[in-house]
Design a protein around this motif. Structure first.
Motif, PDB file in Angstrom:
ATOM      1  N   MET A  95       0.837  -1.206   0.000  1.00 32.92           N
ATOM      2  CA  MET A  95       0.000   0.000   0.000  1.00 32.92           C
ATOM      3  C   MET A  95       0.870   1.254   0.000  1.00 32.92           C
ATOM      4  SD  MET A  95      -3.027  -1.051   2.651  1.00 32.92           S
ATOM      5  CE  MET A  95      -4.004   0.428   2.381  1.00 32.92           C
ATOM      6  N   ILE A  96       1.932   1.244   0.793  1.00 26.40           N
ATOM      7  CA  ILE A  96       2.815   2.410   0.877  1.00 26.40           C
ATOM      8  C   ILE A  96       3.573   2.613  -0.433  1.00 26.40           C
ATOM      9  CG2 ILE A  96       4.846   3.369   2.040  1.00 26.40           C
ATOM     10  CD1 ILE A  96       3.779   1.857   4.598  1.00 26.40           C
ATOM     11  N   VAL A  97       4.085   1.539  -1.004  1.00 25.14           N
ATOM     12  CA  VAL A  97       4.806   1.646  -2.282  1.00 25.14           C
ATOM     13  C   VAL A  97       3.879   2.194  -3.365  1.00 25.14           C
ATOM     14  CG1 VAL A  97       5.925   0.337  -4.138  1.00 25.14           C
ATOM     15  CG2 VAL A  97       6.505  -0.122  -1.741  1.00 25.14           C
ATOM     16  N   LEU A  98       2.671   1.658  -3.427  1.00 24.79           N
ATOM     17  CA  LEU A  98       1.713   2.157  -4.408  1.00 24.79           C
ATOM     18  C   LEU A  98       1.376   3.621  -4.132  1.00 24.79           C
ATOM     19  CD1 LEU A  98       0.001   1.611  -6.874  1.00 24.79           C
ATOM     20  CD2 LEU A  98      -1.782   0.697  -5.360  1.00 24.79           C
ATOM     21  N   GLY A 150      -3.712   8.494  -3.227  1.00 21.38           N
ATOM     22  CA  GLY A 150      -2.328   8.452  -2.757  1.00 21.38           C
ATOM     23  C   GLY A 150      -2.225   8.636  -1.256  1.00 21.38           C
ATOM     24  N   LEU A 151      -2.873   9.649  -0.732  1.00 21.30           N
ATOM     25  CA  LEU A 151      -2.802   9.910   0.708  1.00 21.30           C
ATOM     26  C   LEU A 151      -3.499   8.822   1.519  1.00 21.30           C
ATOM     27  CD1 LEU A 151      -3.344  13.788   0.850  1.00 21.30           C
ATOM     28  CD2 LEU A 151      -1.200  12.514   1.165  1.00 21.30           C
ATOM     29  N   GLY A 152      -4.634   8.355   1.027  1.00 20.07           N
ATOM     30  CA  GLY A 152      -5.360   7.295   1.732  1.00 20.07           C
ATOM     31  C   GLY A 152      -4.544   6.016   1.841  1.00 20.07           C
ATOM     32  N   LEU A 153      -3.958   5.587   0.729  1.00 17.79           N
ATOM     33  CA  LEU A 153      -3.110   4.390   0.754  1.00 17.79           C
ATOM     34  C   LEU A 153      -1.918   4.574   1.686  1.00 17.79           C
ATOM     35  CD1 LEU A 153      -3.045   3.511  -3.057  1.00 17.79           C
ATOM     36  CD2 LEU A 153      -3.942   2.042  -1.231  1.00 17.79           C
ATOM     37  N   PHE A 154      -1.320   5.755   1.661  1.00 19.69           N
ATOM     38  CA  PHE A 154      -0.143   6.037   2.482  1.00 19.69           C
ATOM     39  C   PHE A 154      -0.475   5.953   3.974  1.00 19.69           C
ATOM     40  CE2 PHE A 154       3.139   8.756   4.384  1.00 19.69           C
ATOM     41  CZ  PHE A 154       4.280   8.252   3.771  1.00 19.69           C
ATOM     42  N   VAL A 155      -1.531   6.638   4.379  1.00 21.92           N
ATOM     43  CA  VAL A 155      -1.900   6.670   5.805  1.00 21.92           C
ATOM     44  C   VAL A 155      -2.327   5.292   6.291  1.00 21.92           C
ATOM     45  CG1 VAL A 155      -3.579   7.600   7.452  1.00 21.92           C
ATOM     46  CG2 VAL A 155      -2.448   9.136   5.824  1.00 21.92           C
ATOM     47  N   ALA A 205      -8.537  15.438  -7.218  1.00 23.43           N
ATOM     48  CA  ALA A 205      -9.143  14.897  -5.999  1.00 23.43           C
ATOM     49  C   ALA A 205      -8.952  13.381  -5.915  1.00 23.43           C
ATOM     50  CB  ALA A 205     -10.624  15.250  -5.939  1.00 23.43           C
ATOM     51  N   LEU A 206      -9.188  12.678  -7.026  1.00 24.61           N
ATOM     52  CA  LEU A 206      -9.031  11.222  -7.029  1.00 24.61           C
ATOM     53  C   LEU A 206      -7.562  10.838  -6.840  1.00 24.61           C
ATOM     54  CD1 LEU A 206     -10.207   8.383  -7.383  1.00 24.61           C
ATOM     55  CD2 LEU A 206      -9.872   8.657  -9.851  1.00 24.61           C
TER      56      LEU A 206
END
Length: 173
Positions: free
Chosen positions: A30-33, A102-107, A96-97
């Motif tokens: 998830m973080i890499v993506l 990106g932020l959602g996957l990172f967190v 927005a997408l």
């Protein structure tokens, strides 16, 4: 320069609890993506490819992995290529997408990582050595290969240096 086994054993020393390793199978991809998505802007289409900072980061990472081990390097290059393909589609879409994905996957990825390290009872490897940030994805790929019965010689050396995986038992008083 450190070898593949040097890097994996150092990283594995922070990851011996199976629950932590399982959390890494979810959190690290998830973080890499997420990083690939977030670095996919700005970009330009060229010859059917989306050239962006993510492409440069993936190229440099793949070269690093190839230097350590050709087979794992090719695997990591292919996986990063899939991340680039997915990210390019988001980068060409709405801001927005792109940003929320990106932020959602990172967190969420980092939350999963820290839950795993709670079980481990040990801080993440990158706290002591920033190379843990690039070794983490390789560690997940290597652990997947080990589960499939591949690269036993590498697994044996890593386990010899880092110790076997375990599930810690909490004392109930």
């Amino acid at each position: 320069m450190k070898t593949l086994v040097d890097h994996l054993a150092q990283y594995a020393a922070y990851h011996r609890d199976r629950r932590n390793i399982i959390s890494h199978f979810i959190g690290i991809p998830m973080i890499v993506l997420a990083v690939t998505v977030l670095l996919s802007r700005p970009g330009i289409p060229l010859a059917g490819l989306w050239l962006s900072p993510a492409a440069l980061a993936a190229l440099l990472s793949t070269l690093f992995y190839l230097r350590l081990d050709v087979r794992f390097g090719l695997l990591m290059g292919g996986l990063l290529g899939l991340c680039l393909w997915f990210s390019a589609g988001l980068a060409m879409g709405s801001t927005a997408l792109w940003l929320s994905t990106g932020l959602g996957l990172f967190v969420v990825g980092w939350i999963i990582q820290f839950i795993g390290h709670f079980y481990e009872g040990r801080k993440p490897a990158f706290v002591d050595d920033l190379t843990g940030l690039i070794i983490g994805p390789l560690f997940v790929a290597a652990e997947a290969a080990f589960l499939l019965g591949l690269r036993r010689e590498v697994e044996d050396e890593v386990v010899q240096r880092a110790g076997p995986t375990c599930i810690r038992q909490r004392k109930v008083i």
